[in-house]
Write a protein that holds these residues in place. Structure first.
Motif, mmCIF file in Angstrom:
data_model
loop_
_atom_site.group_PDB
_atom_site.id
_atom_site.type_symbol
_atom_site.label_atom_id
_atom_site.label_comp_id
_atom_site.label_asym_id
_atom_site.label_seq_id
_atom_site.Cartn_x
_atom_site.Cartn_y
_atom_site.Cartn_z
ATOM 1 N N ASP A 120 0.860 -0.817 -0.024
ATOM 2 C CA ASP A 120 -0.221 0.343 -0.387
ATOM 3 C C ASP A 120 1.056 1.841 -0.044
ATOM 4 O O ASP A 120 0.769 1.948 -0.766
ATOM 5 C CB ASP A 120 -1.032 0.178 1.412
ATOM 6 N N ASP A 121 1.615 1.221 0.744
ATOM 7 C CA ASP A 121 2.930 2.586 0.734
ATOM 8 C C ASP A 121 3.858 2.298 0.139
ATOM 9 O O ASP A 121 4.748 3.199 -0.250
ATOM 10 C CB ASP A 121 3.414 2.428 2.026
ATOM 11 N N THR A 122 3.968 1.358 -1.134
ATOM 12 C CA THR A 122 4.867 1.304 -2.311
ATOM 13 C C THR A 122 4.364 2.964 -2.925
ATOM 14 O O THR A 122 4.189 3.231 -3.873
ATOM 15 C CB THR A 122 5.162 0.519 -2.955
ATOM 16 N N ASP A 123 6.005 3.815 -3.124
ATOM 17 C CA ASP A 123 5.813 5.288 -4.165
ATOM 18 C C ASP A 123 6.970 4.590 -4.397
ATOM 19 O O ASP A 123 8.404 6.198 -3.957
ATOM 20 C CB ASP A 123 5.262 5.810 -2.676
ATOM 21 N N ILE A 124 7.557 4.868 -6.142
ATOM 22 C CA ILE A 124 8.322 4.792 -6.825
ATOM 23 C C ILE A 124 8.996 6.247 -7.262
ATOM 24 O O ILE A 124 7.632 6.897 -8.242
ATOM 25 C CB ILE A 124 8.319 3.761 -7.664
ATOM 26 N N LYS A 125 10.159 6.673 -6.284
ATOM 27 C CA LYS A 125 10.041 7.824 -6.820
ATOM 28 C C LYS A 125 11.292 7.991 -7.868
ATOM 29 O O LYS A 125 11.003 8.961 -8.499
ATOM 30 C CB LYS A 125 10.379 9.104 -6.134
ATOM 31 N N HIS A 126 11.975 7.234 -8.250
ATOM 32 C CA HIS A 126 12.926 7.465 -9.019
ATOM 33 C C HIS A 126 12.957 6.163 -9.964
ATOM 34 O O HIS A 126 13.141 5.811 -9.605
ATOM 35 C CB HIS A 126 15.145 7.275 -8.236
ATOM 36 N N GLY A 127 13.908 6.522 -11.174
ATOM 37 C CA GLY A 127 14.137 5.885 -12.317
ATOM 38 C C GLY A 127 15.430 5.561 -13.135
ATOM 39 O O GLY A 127 16.301 6.639 -13.173
ATOM 40 N N PHE A 128 15.854 4.088 -13.054
ATOM 41 C CA PHE A 128 17.426 4.273 -13.971
ATOM 42 C C PHE A 128 16.495 3.268 -15.536
ATOM 43 O O PHE A 128 16.083 2.141 -15.396
ATOM 44 C CB PHE A 128 17.946 3.624 -12.828
ATOM 45 N N ALA A 129 17.413 4.189 -16.420
ATOM 46 C CA ALA A 129 16.986 2.570 -17.858
ATOM 47 C C ALA A 129 18.127 2.800 -18.516
ATOM 48 O O ALA A 129 19.152 3.322 -17.979
ATOM 49 C CB ALA A 129 15.573 4.624 -18.521
ATOM 50 N N SER A 130 18.326 1.421 -18.266
ATOM 51 C CA SER A 130 18.968 0.934 -19.741
ATOM 52 C C SER A 130 19.124 -0.493 -20.085
ATOM 53 O O SER A 130 18.484 -1.394 -18.917
ATOM 54 C CB SER A 130 20.351 0.902 -18.460
ATOM 55 N N ASP A 131 19.565 -1.096 -20.756
ATOM 56 C CA ASP A 131 19.672 -1.891 -21.872
ATOM 57 C C ASP A 131 21.105 -3.305 -20.613
ATOM 58 O O ASP A 131 20.982 -4.186 -21.348
ATOM 59 C CB ASP A 131 19.486 -2.233 -22.905
ATOM 60 N N LEU A 132 21.925 -1.871 -20.726
ATOM 61 C CA LEU A 132 23.535 -2.080 -19.847
ATOM 62 C C LEU A 132 23.477 -2.811 -18.409
ATOM 63 O O LEU A 132 23.130 -2.231 -17.521
ATOM 64 C CB LEU A 132 24.798 -1.319 -20.149
ATOM 65 N N MET A 133 22.927 -3.970 -18.516
ATOM 66 C CA MET A 133 23.137 -3.839 -16.601
ATOM 67 C C MET A 133 24.122 -3.836 -15.502
ATOM 68 O O MET A 133 23.919 -3.940 -15.058
ATOM 69 C CB MET A 133 22.629 -5.666 -16.432
ATOM 70 N N SER A 134 25.499 -3.620 -16.549
ATOM 71 C CA SER A 134 26.583 -3.743 -15.198
ATOM 72 C C SER A 134 26.178 -2.071 -15.077
ATOM 73 O O SER A 134 27.088 -1.616 -14.238
ATOM 74 C CB SER A 134 28.109 -3.789 -15.970
ATOM 75 N N ASP A 135 25.796 -1.761 -16.179
ATOM 76 C CA ASP A 135 25.631 0.346 -15.767
ATOM 77 C C ASP A 135 24.587 0.500 -14.481
ATOM 78 O O ASP A 135 24.951 1.333 -14.011
ATOM 79 C CB ASP A 135 24.916 1.022 -17.267
ATOM 80 N N VAL A 136 23.273 -0.728 -14.968
ATOM 81 C CA VAL A 136 22.889 -0.911 -13.713
ATOM 82 C C VAL A 136 23.106 -0.331 -12.201
ATOM 83 O O VAL A 136 23.040 -0.149 -11.604
ATOM 84 C CB VAL A 136 21.377 -1.545 -14.080
ATOM 85 N N LEU A 137 24.157 -1.564 -12.735
ATOM 86 C CA LEU A 137 24.589 -2.004 -11.020
ATOM 87 C C LEU A 137 25.540 -0.614 -10.418
ATOM 88 O O LEU A 137 25.531 -0.594 -9.669
ATOM 89 C CB LEU A 137 26.000 -3.311 -11.220
#
Lengths: 141, 117
Positions: free
Chosen positions: B21-38
């Motif tokens: 109920d309290d899930t509220d996502i404020k930030h996003g990160f977009a990439s197809d490169l998983m190492s960049d995500v990491l």
């Protein structure tokens, strides 16, 4: 091994097995969680161990991932059987990669693996020869 | 942003939902490169990707990212969904491109992650 060494957990990592890749790190993560280690530290350990695991899958003939528990630190040891890294210094540069196109299609090979391991570790050691590569990542608790 | 709101904005299908109920996502990160995500993402952010394989879920798992959004009409296979379920990760899929997806999310108040945060 120093006096504060507690236990080693080991996982066999198979080369080119992208389905299983990450299972070892996932098990390590859950293990540390069950031990009540702080979430931020677990995340650092999980990221470094996952990058090390992926590196074994992508670049080596296979190897092992170890998680060594000490009273005051966790050491992730990645050990593979070759062919080794030709130019370690170059491999530590952000964006440098020798990964094939097929590996890149899987989302890896961006040249961030080793830099990420360095970024999230408190101590980072790497040795490489044609017989294999050994990486030691220390995260202080 | 709530999961349902995100789904509405992006005309997205919710494939698994572990939001609270309290899930509220404020930030996003977009990439197809998983190492960049990491390298850049943090645990509270949404992962937006056009890469469609199990390593996306593994990457989210390592970072404690609870929500993954597949773009460009990628339909994750059964194994990917199963892995997401095992790790209590919410998965959505939209037909929009990554650019359009991110644009719509930003217009609706979601923020990006700066690398020096």
């Amino acid at each position: 091994m120093t006096e504060s060494f507690l236990k080693r957990y080991s996982f066999d990592i198979v080369a080119n097995d992208f389905i299983a890749a990450g299972k070892g790190s996932s098990t390590i993560k859950n293990l540390l969680k069950s031990m009540g280690i702080e979430a931020n530290l677990i995340r650092k350990i999980a990221i470094t161990s996952y990058e090390a695991e992926i590196n074994i899958v992508i670049h080596s003939y296979g190897g092992q991932l170890h998680c060594d528990l000490y009273e005051d630190k966790i050491v992730i040891v990645s050990q593979d059987t070759g062919p080794g890294i030709k130019d370690v210094e170059l491999a530590l540069t952000e964006g440098y990669s020798t990964a094939t196109e097929s590996v890149r299609e899987l989302g890896f090979g961006a040249g961030m693996g080793l830099p990420n391991m360095m970024k999230y570790s408190d101590d980072f050691e790497i040795t490489s020869s044609s017989d294999g590569t050994v990486i030691k990542i220390t995260i202080l608790l | 942003m709530k999961i349902k709101e995100m789904a509405e904005i992006l005309n997205a299908e919710i494939l698994t939902d572990f939001s609270k109920d309290d899930t509220d996502i404020k930030h996003g990160f977009a990439s197809d490169l998983m190492s960049d995500v990491l390298a850049y993402a943090n645990s509270e952010s949404l992962l937006v990707t056009g890469l469609n394989n199990g390593q996306v879920i593994r990457t989210a798992e390592m970072l404690d990212m609870c929500t993954v959004l597949f773009v460009r009409g990628k339909q994750p296979c059964k194994e990917v969904i199963e892995l997401a379920r095992e790790n209590s990760i919410t998965v959505l899929a939209t037909n929009y491109t990554m650019f359009k997806t991110c644009g719509k999310l930003v217009l609706n108040g979601m923020k990006g992650i700066e690398s020096d945060d």
